[in-house]
Design a protein around this motif. Sequence first.
Motif, short mmCIF file in Angstrom:
data_model
loop_
_atom_site.label_atom_id
_atom_site.label_comp_id
_atom_site.label_asym_id
_atom_site.label_seq_id
_atom_site.Cartn_x
_atom_site.Cartn_y
_atom_site.Cartn_z
N PRO A 115 -1.72 13.30 -0.27
CA PRO A 115 -2.66 12.34 0.31
C PRO A 115 -3.86 12.10 -0.60
N VAL A 133 -2.51 8.44 7.39
CA VAL A 133 -2.49 9.49 6.37
C VAL A 133 -2.58 10.87 7.02
N TRP A 184 -8.45 10.37 11.06
CA TRP A 184 -7.56 11.26 10.30
C TRP A 184 -7.11 12.42 11.20
N MET A 375 1.44 7.07 1.13
CA MET A 375 0.45 7.70 0.25
C MET A 375 0.22 6.86 -1.00
N ALA A 378 -1.99 4.08 -0.03
CA ALA A 378 -3.34 4.55 0.28
C ALA A 378 -4.14 4.83 -1.00
#
Length: 528
Positions: A115, A133, A184, A375, A378
């Motif tokens: 991540p 995530v 998160w 990921m 992101a």
Amino acid sequence: MTLEVKRANASSDAMVSTSAMTNIVTNIMTSAAAKKIAGQLIMIRMPGTSLDAEMAQFLRDNHIRAVCLFRQNMIDAQQLSKFTADLREVMGPDALIGIDQEGGAVVRSTWVPQPPAAMSLGASDDPALCRAVGAAVARGVKSLGFNWNFAPVLDLNNNVDNPVISERSFGSDPQNAGRLAMAWMEGSLSEGVACCVKHFPGHGDTNVDSHRDLPTVDKSRAELDAMEFAPFHMAKEAAPAMMTAHIVYPALDADFPATMSKKILTGILRDEWNYQGVVITDGMDMHAIAGRYGAGKAAVIALDAGADLVMALGTRETQIETLAALTDAIQNGQIDAAGLQQRLARVTRLTQQYPCQQTGFQITYQTEAQDLQLMAEAWKRGLTPYHNPKAPAPGSKVRLVISANVVSDGVSEAGIRSEKVSAMLSDIYVVDTVEFDRANEFDWSALPDDGRFTILASTIRLRYNDKIRQEWKPDLHLVLWNPFQSLDIQSPALITYGFATPAIDAVAAWLRGDILAEGKLPVVGFDV
């Protein structure tokens, strides 16, 4: 934002209080009973990469149900899954197997999708992405047998000289950082992995690493309420656990750091905020604590102050010292019986709400391919430009200047090696690589004046000094770890907030012109 999660502040009838536990607590004058309680109130570090018979017996003899694994305990996914399965078998159904899988440079398992750092997500400023995530991180560590992740970080990085938090923070604005961290956490909890927010009451505004010394945050209560406290206050209803900070806050307690402060852990967190989750200390082997108080004495003070679990991460000798000190304190009534019962109940509730998987030593990771894609996207979305960086045209002659050595700072994993950065650039450019051993001794003026486009890649956490600030003038600075290094080099920069493979792939995509860098720095102190 409404959190669809198991709330830590459960009703009193949800508190676990078995008759067996009550009997243990009410008969604490026996050494055996005190030892059993002590073992259930510590978390330890494990040696090696497998559970041998001697270590298994140590866990049984001392009634330990909480362990934390680090990079040195890990070889590959199969080995790690077997290790956690063996730990579950020995410690039983109430086992807590923890890991620091924050993101960015603080990831212990690199075999699951990696991540982005919290600050990368802060640069994206997208709660939905943060939630996705967090959920993917949970799926990854759960597939390896973990049920507790020491994340997300709620510290506000409102000090550009902070040596240990940096990109681990979502940003410097308390409301925005809290909003993203809560998303998160919601993702992680939705996948059945407990979170532990950290480091209460806040480690962001320090210029000292508590692994090495004892920091002080000299702010008034009003200032702390407005800044450091705010994200933790937002999380108090939903966070299953909080980790304490080894920091002195003179306005709250001039005598003890937060980890050992009854005024903070009981007076504020329990009594004032009514927090009902598990409170665990940061590692008690850290110099800020062990170097001043000694591991055993500090553990007793921390437990008496209001902690539920003491993180005894040191050597076997340190663990035995901690267990002995806690056993004596419990047997002598230094910690009241009702308080002990509450601590045991909170920890047991955590294990029941977020149990270890009992499905064999390998759990199918069905969404791994999708999580890898998530990921990668992101990391791309977090790419942040600073002072309008421009990439040289593909095929150009470039000179890469980069550290020859990458090391861990004791918290993070070691940075990316120079040959990997050079290989990435060589797929796009004609590259001449120049390595330096010590940044403050490297003579920038000695580089050939041959018209090559010069790229500095920063691959360690350490900041640059004043001499470097005045002399180093690259055409482009690739900031592949600590975003605050962009303040040290007077040149355009591309900030990744980390060096994982998908971060380097995102840099390559930007250099080729395939993507734009659209992240926005979520911290104060930059002249944007």
